[in-house]
Design an enzyme around this catalytic site. Structure first.
Site, PDB file in Angstrom:
ATOM      1  N   HIS A 266      82.806 -83.823 -34.561  1.00  0.00           N
ATOM      2  CA  HIS A 266      82.332 -83.272 -33.285  1.00  0.00           C
ATOM      3  C   HIS A 266      81.480 -84.232 -32.468  1.00  0.00           C
ATOM      4  O   HIS A 266      81.133 -83.940 -31.328  1.00  0.00           O
ATOM      5  CB  HIS A 266      81.620 -81.924 -33.501  1.00  0.00           C
ATOM      6  CG  HIS A 266      80.239 -81.991 -34.060  1.00  0.00           C
ATOM      7  ND1 HIS A 266      79.126 -81.965 -33.254  1.00  0.00           N
ATOM      8  CD2 HIS A 266      79.765 -82.059 -35.324  1.00  0.00           C
ATOM      9  CE1 HIS A 266      78.031 -81.999 -34.014  1.00  0.00           C
ATOM     10  NE2 HIS A 266      78.400 -82.060 -35.271  1.00  0.00           N
TER      11      HIS A 266
ATOM     12  N   CYS B 128      69.363 -80.972 -34.405  1.00  0.00           N
ATOM     13  CA  CYS B 128      69.035 -80.228 -35.604  1.00  0.00           C
ATOM     14  C   CYS B 128      67.565 -79.838 -35.643  1.00  0.00           C
ATOM     15  O   CYS B 128      67.164 -78.922 -36.314  1.00  0.00           O
ATOM     16  CB  CYS B 128      69.383 -81.040 -36.837  1.00  0.00           C
ATOM     17  SG  CYS B 128      70.944 -81.875 -36.641  1.00  0.00           S
TER      18      CYS B 128
ATOM     19  N   ASN C 250      70.434 -91.981 -34.428  1.00  0.00           N
ATOM     20  CA  ASN C 250      70.897 -90.978 -33.466  1.00  0.00           C
ATOM     21  C   ASN C 250      69.857 -90.581 -32.432  1.00  0.00           C
ATOM     22  O   ASN C 250      70.139 -89.795 -31.546  1.00  0.00           O
ATOM     23  CB  ASN C 250      71.401 -89.730 -34.208  1.00  0.00           C
ATOM     24  CG  ASN C 250      70.343 -89.156 -35.120  1.00  0.00           C
ATOM     25  OD1 ASN C 250      69.770 -89.855 -35.948  1.00  0.00           O
ATOM     26  ND2 ASN C 250      70.046 -87.875 -34.964  1.00  0.00           N
TER      27      ASN C 250
ATOM     28  N   SER D 292      81.471 -87.655 -38.558  1.00  0.00           N
ATOM     29  CA  SER D 292      81.609 -86.262 -38.152  1.00  0.00           C
ATOM     30  C   SER D 292      82.489 -86.172 -36.911  1.00  0.00           C
ATOM     31  O   SER D 292      82.290 -86.920 -35.951  1.00  0.00           O
ATOM     32  CB  SER D 292      80.206 -85.713 -37.855  1.00  0.00           C
ATOM     33  OG  SER D 292      80.292 -84.406 -37.364  1.00  0.00           O
TER      34      SER D 292
ATOM     35  N   GLY E 155      79.224 -84.243 -41.104  1.00  0.00           N
ATOM     36  CA  GLY E 155      78.262 -85.283 -41.466  1.00  0.00           C
ATOM     37  C   GLY E 155      77.283 -84.850 -42.547  1.00  0.00           C
ATOM     38  O   GLY E 155      76.979 -85.615 -43.461  1.00  0.00           O
ATOM     39  N   THR E 156      76.787 -83.624 -42.435  1.00  0.00           N
ATOM     40  CA  THR E 156      75.796 -83.149 -43.404  1.00  0.00           C
ATOM     41  C   THR E 156      76.385 -83.137 -44.809  1.00  0.00           C
ATOM     42  O   THR E 156      75.795 -83.678 -45.757  1.00  0.00           O
ATOM     43  CB  THR E 156      75.305 -81.740 -42.995  1.00  0.00           C
ATOM     44  OG1 THR E 156      74.719 -81.837 -41.693  1.00  0.00           O
ATOM     45  CG2 THR E 156      74.300 -81.180 -43.980  1.00  0.00           C
TER      46      THR E 156
HETATM   47  N1  PMP Z   1      73.918 -87.712 -39.259  1.00  0.00           N
HETATM   48  C1  PMP Z   1      73.571 -87.936 -37.990  1.00  0.00           C
HETATM   49  C2  PMP Z   1      73.066 -89.284 -37.613  1.00  0.00           C
HETATM   50  C3  PMP Z   1      73.712 -86.911 -37.029  1.00  0.00           C
HETATM   51  O1  PMP Z   1      73.350 -87.145 -35.764  1.00  0.00           O
HETATM   52  C4  PMP Z   1      74.220 -85.657 -37.440  1.00  0.00           C
HETATM   53  C5  PMP Z   1      74.376 -84.531 -36.442  1.00  0.00           C
HETATM   54  N2  PMP Z   1      73.196 -84.211 -35.739  1.00  0.00           N
HETATM   55  C6  PMP Z   1      74.582 -85.490 -38.774  1.00  0.00           C
HETATM   56  C7  PMP Z   1      74.419 -86.517 -39.662  1.00  0.00           C
HETATM   57  C8  PMP Z   1      75.143 -84.185 -39.269  1.00  0.00           C
HETATM   58  O2  PMP Z   1      76.484 -84.054 -38.868  1.00  0.00           O
HETATM   59  P1  PMP Z   1      77.167 -82.593 -38.800  1.00  0.00           P
HETATM   60  O3  PMP Z   1      76.652 -81.952 -37.543  1.00  0.00           O
HETATM   61  O4  PMP Z   1      78.634 -82.881 -38.723  1.00  0.00           O
HETATM   62  O5  PMP Z   1      76.794 -81.873 -40.032  1.00  0.00           O
END
Ligand code: PMP
Length: 387
Positions: free
Chosen positions: A205, A330, A155, A203, A76-77
């Site tokens: 996971h 995070c 989220n 993403s 996602g990042t």
């Molecule tokens: N966007 C949202 C809304 C998320 O919840 C997250 C993960 N916490 C991410 C992006 C980042 O995804 P990844 O852990 O795959 O980098």
């Protein structure tokens, strides 16, 4: 297992999920027997390439997209950062970026850099229940806006944004619309053939796939400036493909499609049972999420426990094998209040007394009742202190 031999209760599925058995079985051959590099010109390479192609097809059909619109990434990042940076390069004459104030840190964290580079960043705040209103976005977008970024599902609260209308607003002013779909896919129906989203991140996971794998949808009508140049992914993302991860993501989207088509009612019922229990148990407890079902994801809630430090609750639940979170994983390492809750108008103290509960597919009624029982011990302790 907990010290008392109990199965842990995972109410933090928005942080991450376990790889499902079905996904794991599909991935395993690609670690050893089928270890080919998709770029190799012989049979093993061909088969690895075929596996990536099949996964791409699965992700595309899950999203209502075309295969050529899917770029595999590390998660996602990366998808968010690649999309946002590419969008600005796509609209070089425009100097404003419109972001919701409740975006994930992988997007909000770029704002300072953009400002240093001469961009004006406008942050659209949510309403007190966590929803981003289309009319507030409309007010912020001008013909100088290069990009609008609003996530589909938040989220931390589960609030759903009116992404269809936001897409229309962005396009009316000639801006691109990026949508972080990480918390939405597998939880609410996502059909990109029906909404005007130019790029969407996801993403693996978060949907019972492996960590370190993800995808970015880029609408075929838009050019794309890669974050990591190279020959792979039709020159959109360099680096040897993470074949097992990609295969896992493909299978995770197939499984998510099955899950969504069997209906989200059971998880919604558990969430409501939990919410109701907490609101009854703690005087003054409140929901930091929309009340209306149509604008909230079925699997999560965010609750304010007035006067009780969330950290203390988290520790108490953790000791009993119950996993929850104060916000996005995070930022969970710090005790800073959630930027999402603050932007909804909660005080610092209220934000620090709030917890996020996100129910995964494996949560049972017994798990919910066990959690409520543990919380009731806490409620009794607090009651005693107050009286
Ligand atoms: N966007 C949202 C809304 C998320 O919840 C997250 C993960 N916490 C991410 C992006 C980042 O995804 P990844 O852990 O795959 O980098």
């Amino acid at each position: 297992m907990t010290a008392r031999g109990e199965r842990p209760v995972d109410l933090d599925s928005s942080a991450t999920t376990p790889v499902s058995r079905r996904v794991l079985e599909k991935m395993i051959p690609y670690f050893r027997e089928e270890y080919g590099n998709p770029s190799s010109p012989y049979d093993a390479g061909e088969r690895a390439k075929m596996a990536v192609t099949e996964a791409r097809l699965a992700v595309a059909s899950f999203l209502g997209a075309e295969s050529r619109e899917i770029v595999f990434t590390s998660g996602g990042t990366e998808s968010n950062q690649a999309a946002v940076r590419s969008s600005l390069l796509q609209r070089p004459d425009r100097r404003t970026v419109v972001l919701s104030a409740i975006e994930h840190s992988s997007i909000l964290g770029l704002a300072d850099e953009f400002e240093r580079n001469g961009y004006r960043v406008r942050r659209v705040r949510p309403r007190p229940d966590g929803r981003i209103e289309a009319e507030d976005v409309d007010e912020a977008v001008t013909t100088d806006t290069a990009l609008v970024a609003v996530m589909w599902v938040n989220n931390e609260t589960g609030a759903i944004a009116p992404v269809g209308t936001i897409g229309e607003i962005a396009h009316r002013k000639g801006a691109l619309f990026h949508c972080d779909g990480v918390a939405a896919v597998g939880k609410v129906p996502v059909d990109l053939s029906a909404v005007g989203i130019d790029s969407l991140s996801l993403s693996a996971h978060k949907i019972y796939g492996p960590k370190g794998a993800g995808a970015l949808f880029v609408r075929r009508t838009e050019a794309f400036h890669p974050l990591i140049p190279g020959s792979q992914e039709r020159k959109r993302r360099g680096g040897t493909e993470n074949v097992p991860g990609i295969v896992g993501l493909g299978e995770a989207t197939r499984e998510a499609m099955d899950f969504l088509s069997s209906g989200v009612e059971p998880v919604k019922r558990l969430r409501d049972r939990f919410e109701h229990g907490v609101l009854q148990m703690f005087p003054g407890a409140r929901r930091n999420a929309p009340a209306e079902e149509a604008v909230r994801a079925p699997h999560m809630t965010n609750l304010l426990f007035p006067g009780i430090p969330g950290e203390k609750l988290l520790w108490f639940l953790g000791k009993k094998g119950i996993r929850v979170s104060m916000g996005s994983a995070c930022s969970a390492g710090s005790v800073e209040p959630s930027h999402v809750l603050l932007s909804m108008g909660l005080t610092r103290e209220e934000a620090l007394s709030s917890l996020r509960f996100s129910l995964g597919r494996q949560v049972t009624e017994a798990d919910i009742d066990r959690t409520l029982a543990v919380l009731s011990e806490m409620a009794v302790t607090v009651g005693r202190r107050v009286s």
